[in-house]
Scaffold this active site. Structure first.
Site, PDB file in Angstrom:
ATOM      1  N   ARG A  58       6.220  -3.034  23.187  1.00  0.00           N
ATOM      2  CA  ARG A  58       6.773  -4.366  23.453  1.00  0.00           C
ATOM      3  C   ARG A  58       8.082  -4.274  24.223  1.00  0.00           C
ATOM      4  O   ARG A  58       9.084  -4.883  23.868  1.00  0.00           O
ATOM      5  CB  ARG A  58       7.000  -5.104  22.133  1.00  0.00           C
ATOM      6  CG  ARG A  58       5.730  -5.301  21.334  1.00  0.00           C
ATOM      7  CD  ARG A  58       5.989  -5.996  20.033  1.00  0.00           C
ATOM      8  NE  ARG A  58       6.809  -5.156  19.166  1.00  0.00           N
ATOM      9  CZ  ARG A  58       6.675  -5.077  17.856  1.00  0.00           C
ATOM     10  NH1 ARG A  58       5.781  -5.791  17.244  1.00  0.00           N
ATOM     11  NH2 ARG A  58       7.457  -4.300  17.148  1.00  0.00           N
ATOM     12  N   CYS A  59       8.070  -3.552  25.310  1.00  0.00           N
ATOM     13  CA  CYS A  59       9.267  -3.290  26.104  1.00  0.00           C
ATOM     14  C   CYS A  59       9.032  -3.802  27.528  1.00  0.00           C
ATOM     15  O   CYS A  59       7.893  -3.875  27.987  1.00  0.00           O
ATOM     16  CB  CYS A  59       9.525  -1.786  26.113  1.00  0.00           C
ATOM     17  SG  CYS A  59      10.909  -1.247  27.146  1.00  0.00           S
ATOM     18  N   GLY A  60      10.082  -4.125  28.219  1.00  0.00           N
ATOM     19  CA  GLY A  60       9.961  -4.524  29.615  1.00  0.00           C
ATOM     20  C   GLY A  60       9.383  -3.426  30.491  1.00  0.00           C
ATOM     21  O   GLY A  60       8.815  -3.701  31.544  1.00  0.00           O
ATOM     22  N   THR A  62       6.965  -1.384  29.427  1.00  0.00           N
ATOM     23  CA  THR A  62       5.623  -1.077  28.938  1.00  0.00           C
ATOM     24  C   THR A  62       4.560  -1.053  30.036  1.00  0.00           C
ATOM     25  O   THR A  62       3.653  -0.222  29.979  1.00  0.00           O
ATOM     26  CB  THR A  62       5.229  -2.039  27.795  1.00  0.00           C
ATOM     27  OG1 THR A  62       6.197  -1.904  26.754  1.00  0.00           O
ATOM     28  CG2 THR A  62       3.854  -1.732  27.246  1.00  0.00           C
TER      29      THR A  62
END
Length: 192
Positions: A58-60, A62
């Site tokens: 859930r990361c930018g 990803t």
């Protein structure tokens, strides 16, 4: 908490001397009938360059999974090619999913990931798995992961060749040049 093993030899360790817990989290019976956690044994790729990346679902950053998978697919059939290894971690912004099943399902459904994935692991500080403690020692203070999708490139000799910030995508020219260098065959041994 995931664990991994560190090398036990008296020689200077290389990346190939480490293992990581496998994402599957499943257990297999050992020779004595005891249950043993599955491991990713980096020694199985001895002599091949490795790209080790701490990941999060859930990361930018990803979407880099897609480019990492493309890189893996371009190399996977070559028995001498680059090995991509993902190490899911919740160390930065609590951006990783909770269970192995959730992580595996997400990576497969969203990005069709087939490269090896470790179990969710700590990658910084005293709780870091032994491989990441070794990498931090090799890279120095500036080369330690500060966010998700930090990349370490290991050469054919098992030594750290370079590291890359999360903002360096797998298709970035700088990383691609470093991978091409890492894929060069080792120089022939000199006669004495």
């Amino acid at each position: 908490m995931a664990s991994s093993s560190a090398p036990s030899s008296a020689q200077k360790p290389t990346a190939y001397d480490f293992t990581l817990p496998a994402l599957s989290g499943s257990s297999a019976a050992g020779p004595s009938g005891t249950r043993q956690e599955e491991k990713i044994d980096l020694s199985r790729w001895r002599g091949r360059p490795l790209l080790i990346v701490n990941t999060a679902s859930r990361c930018g950053f990803t979407p880099q999974y897609e480019a990492l998978e493309a890189l893996w697919q371009s190399q996977a059939k070559d028995s001498d090619g680059l090995v991509v290894i993902g190490v899911p971690s919740n160390d930065f912004g609590a951006q990783e999913l909770d269970t192995p099943g959730e992580i595996a399902s997400f990576c497969q459904a969203r990005y069709s990931v087939t490269f090896p994935l470790a179990a969710r692991s700590h990658v910084r500080g005293p709780q870091a798995v032994p491989l990441y403690r070794w990498l931090a020692g090799q890279a120095g203070f500036l080369g330690r992961p500060r966010w998700n999708f930090h990349k370490y490139l290991i050469g054919r000799d098992g030594r750290l060749q370079d590291w890359f910030l999360p903002s360096t995508t797998p298709s970035a020219p700088r990383l691609q040049r470093a991978i091409r260098r890492a894929l060069q065959p080792p120089p022939p041994a000199r006669a004495r």
